[in-house]
Design a protein around this motif. Sequence first.
Motif, short mmCIF file in Angstrom:
data_model
loop_
_atom_site.label_atom_id
_atom_site.label_comp_id
_atom_site.label_asym_id
_atom_site.label_seq_id
_atom_site.Cartn_x
_atom_site.Cartn_y
_atom_site.Cartn_z
N ILE B 293 -3.64 -4.57 3.96
CA ILE B 293 -2.69 -5.31 4.82
C ILE B 293 -1.29 -5.29 4.21
O ILE B 293 -0.29 -5.09 4.91
CB ILE B 293 -3.17 -6.77 5.03
CG1 ILE B 293 -4.44 -6.79 5.90
CG2 ILE B 293 -2.06 -7.61 5.68
CD1 ILE B 293 -4.94 -8.18 6.24
N GLY B 294 -1.20 -5.48 2.89
CA GLY B 294 0.10 -5.47 2.22
C GLY B 294 0.81 -4.14 2.44
O GLY B 294 2.02 -4.11 2.74
N LEU B 295 0.07 -3.06 2.30
CA LEU B 295 0.66 -1.73 2.51
C LEU B 295 1.08 -1.53 3.96
O LEU B 295 2.16 -0.97 4.24
CB LEU B 295 -0.33 -0.64 2.10
CG LEU B 295 -0.45 -0.37 0.59
CD1 LEU B 295 -1.61 0.58 0.31
CD2 LEU B 295 0.86 0.21 0.05
N GLN B 296 0.25 -1.97 4.88
CA GLN B 296 0.60 -1.81 6.30
C GLN B 296 1.87 -2.60 6.64
O GLN B 296 2.73 -2.12 7.37
CB GLN B 296 -0.57 -2.26 7.19
CG GLN B 296 -1.71 -1.25 7.21
CD GLN B 296 -2.92 -1.73 8.01
OE1 GLN B 296 -3.89 -2.18 7.42
NE2 GLN B 296 -2.85 -1.67 9.33
N PHE B 297 1.97 -3.78 6.06
CA PHE B 297 3.17 -4.61 6.27
C PHE B 297 4.40 -3.88 5.69
O PHE B 297 5.46 -3.81 6.33
CB PHE B 297 2.96 -5.96 5.58
CG PHE B 297 4.18 -6.82 5.52
CD1 PHE B 297 4.66 -7.47 6.65
CD2 PHE B 297 4.87 -7.01 4.31
CE1 PHE B 297 5.79 -8.29 6.58
CE2 PHE B 297 5.99 -7.81 4.24
CZ PHE B 297 6.45 -8.45 5.38
N ALA B 298 4.24 -3.31 4.51
CA ALA B 298 5.35 -2.61 3.87
C ALA B 298 5.72 -1.34 4.64
O ALA B 298 6.91 -1.05 4.88
CB ALA B 298 4.98 -2.26 2.43
N ARG B 325 -1.74 7.62 1.61
CA ARG B 325 -2.03 8.85 2.37
C ARG B 325 -3.33 8.70 3.15
O ARG B 325 -3.46 9.21 4.27
CB ARG B 325 -2.08 10.05 1.43
CG ARG B 325 -0.70 10.36 0.85
CD ARG B 325 -0.62 11.75 0.23
NE ARG B 325 0.75 12.01 -0.18
CZ ARG B 325 1.18 11.96 -1.44
NH1 ARG B 325 0.35 11.69 -2.43
NH2 ARG B 325 2.44 12.20 -1.72
N GLY B 326 -4.27 7.97 2.56
CA GLY B 326 -5.54 7.73 3.23
C GLY B 326 -5.38 6.94 4.52
O GLY B 326 -6.19 7.03 5.44
N LEU B 327 -4.33 6.15 4.58
CA LEU B 327 -4.06 5.38 5.80
C LEU B 327 -3.32 6.22 6.83
O LEU B 327 -2.94 5.71 7.90
CB LEU B 327 -3.22 4.13 5.46
CG LEU B 327 -3.94 3.05 4.65
CD1 LEU B 327 -2.95 1.98 4.20
CD2 LEU B 327 -5.05 2.41 5.47
N LEU B 331 3.91 9.44 2.63
CA LEU B 331 4.57 8.63 1.60
C LEU B 331 6.03 9.00 1.43
O LEU B 331 6.91 8.13 1.35
CB LEU B 331 3.82 8.78 0.27
CG LEU B 331 4.45 8.02 -0.90
CD1 LEU B 331 4.44 6.51 -0.65
CD2 LEU B 331 3.73 8.33 -2.20
N GLU B 332 6.31 10.32 1.37
CA GLU B 332 7.69 10.76 1.15
C GLU B 332 8.60 10.27 2.28
O GLU B 332 9.72 9.83 2.05
CB GLU B 332 7.78 12.29 1.03
CG GLU B 332 7.25 12.85 -0.28
CD GLU B 332 5.72 12.75 -0.42
OE1 GLU B 332 5.04 12.72 0.63
OE2 GLU B 332 5.23 12.66 -1.56
N GLU B 333 8.06 10.33 3.50
CA GLU B 333 8.85 9.88 4.64
C GLU B 333 9.10 8.36 4.56
O GLU B 333 10.22 7.89 4.80
CB GLU B 333 8.11 10.20 5.94
CG GLU B 333 8.95 9.94 7.19
CD GLU B 333 8.17 10.21 8.48
OE1 GLU B 333 7.10 10.85 8.41
OE2 GLU B 333 8.63 9.74 9.54
N GLY B 338 12.98 3.86 3.20
CA GLY B 338 13.36 2.61 2.53
C GLY B 338 12.26 1.93 1.76
O GLY B 338 12.46 0.81 1.27
N LEU B 339 11.10 2.58 1.60
CA LEU B 339 10.02 1.95 0.84
C LEU B 339 10.20 2.23 -0.65
O LEU B 339 10.35 3.38 -1.07
CB LEU B 339 8.66 2.51 1.31
CG LEU B 339 7.44 2.01 0.52
CD1 LEU B 339 7.27 0.50 0.66
CD2 LEU B 339 6.17 2.73 0.98
#
Lengths: 136, 476
Positions: B293-298, B325-327, B331-333, B338-339
Amino acid sequence: MPSQHPDTRTLLIAERDQNVRELQQYFLGEAGFAVEFVDDGQAALERAQLIRPTLIVTEILLPKIDGLALCRRLRDDPLTRDIPVVVFSILAAAGRASEAGANAFLRKPFVESIFVTAIQELIAAQPTGAMEEQWA
Amino acid sequence: MGIAAFPDVDIDSSTGDAERNERMSSGNAEADYILGGGFPADSINIIMGHPGSGKTIFAEQLIFHNAGEGRPILYFTTLSEPLPKVVRYLQGFRFFDEMKLGTQVIYEDVGPQLAKEGAPALIPLLKDAIQTLSPKIIVIDSFKAVHDLAPSVAERRRMVYEMTALLTAYGTTAFLLGEYTEDDILLYPEFAVADGILELSRRRLGNRDERYFRVYKLRGSRYLEGAHAFRITDSGLDIYPRLVSPRIPEGYEPASERISMGVGGLDEMLGGGLWRGTTTLLGGPSGAGKTTIGLQFALEGARCGEPTLYMNFQENPTQLMRTIRGLGFDLEEAQAQGLDLVYASPVELQIDSIIVDMFRRIQQRGVRRLVIDALGDLASAATDPQRLHDYLYALVQHFAVSTITSVLNVETKGNTISGNGMQDAMSYLSDNVLLLTVEGEERTRRTLRVLKTRGSAHDTKVREVEISAAGLSILE
């Protein structure tokens, strides 16, 4: 011994702090001035009338007559009104020093590069005629 | 020394030091912040601490920073360390400048003379130094060593009085270093006359040490009280000022905009998403889906072009990238959008340094979304529960005032979020509280429940969730 005659390099200093005195004595001596110290405002007034020094430096916090009252008394007296006065005090009182008739205000503590330069420049700024007249 | 020349006389105040500021920088921006802008000029300051606490390094950083044109700086070494030893170790620091040595920074070993003539010899040594060098800063290292040479209390007091009178009369800023303890403050006369008292301390914590910088006294200054952590690096002291609650700006109003969590179905449970600027506590046991969830929010923040910070103490960068990447995310994008993924090992954590680093990143990048994964790691890095509570409270206040929407993950021992002091406190401080659970033997069943949303109605039901290749989502 203090001179009884006008000396273009004699400064009268009203200061009670022995450490400040020592610093003034040393650095003004290095700059070629003769220095006479007094402990209170009354003595400063009397010595000023008698020896008419080149310049007077006074702390505000003095017994008998404080430094600001001393400035006013010096300015009221025809014998001393043209002698430049520097108020050198622990108090932040530049405005009050100006109102009392001082020519400059320096805040303690003592820093020789500022103190000696200020005195030299005040003396240099005095009209030559006024100095000569003062010594006459 | 201030100067005021009255109108009929033009004194050039640029000669000498008339332009000096009323405060003198320590050469360390964080220390200056704690000191309320540096040390008052022409003050007498004591820097106390046990051997190895960093006193000499702090003083040396200060003098090399202030060394320059004009009056020099005088460093008296007394009986504690011979001069060659001081200078040898000094060369390892980046602030050391050999060109300043001997001209702008003058070291004098007065130990032999003091050992021979006793403590009173310090006064003529100082007078001579003032007359010959006109120093703008005088350091005496160690002053306590000089003090201890005086044979009687009366002589010690006389020596301190004479030194104070001299240093007060002359325009110089003095630093007296010494291996004093807190108990000495009441015993030694120099503490009564000092304008400033700083303590550098060190505390052993397991296999590592924690160092703290504390101001006991600083006349005429609004200094930041409390213990501020620091480390010693080749740049000197790296100080982390204690986090304090921000001032609430005039006219401050909470944001009235809702933002998506990026989790299918969760926004609806929250009454339309999170209010921007709120703090959400996301609790749950290991494997319940907090990091997902934290990653999805970010990642949702990055997708919307919002500068987003993910502070991670759980998975190393490689593990986290694989999870992202599994989600199905690039990542690069996401990073280009802004992440900012930051990983710190919990073993090396010092709460103060983590918090300072986080705020630097927030300020530098204008962060709008933040995830801390997980709070328990910060808690284990904090040695004092009250200090941790104060930090968390201040954090939430900073986020609210700065309109940063944050998700703080916390691992629970079971399927409940209470029963732990830190979790209870955070439940109270947070605007929103979400609880994930995980149970089942043959089939893992995960649920999510909204326990609290401040300023919003929310779904009160326990909802089953599913974690798939597309992330976590709420089942109908």
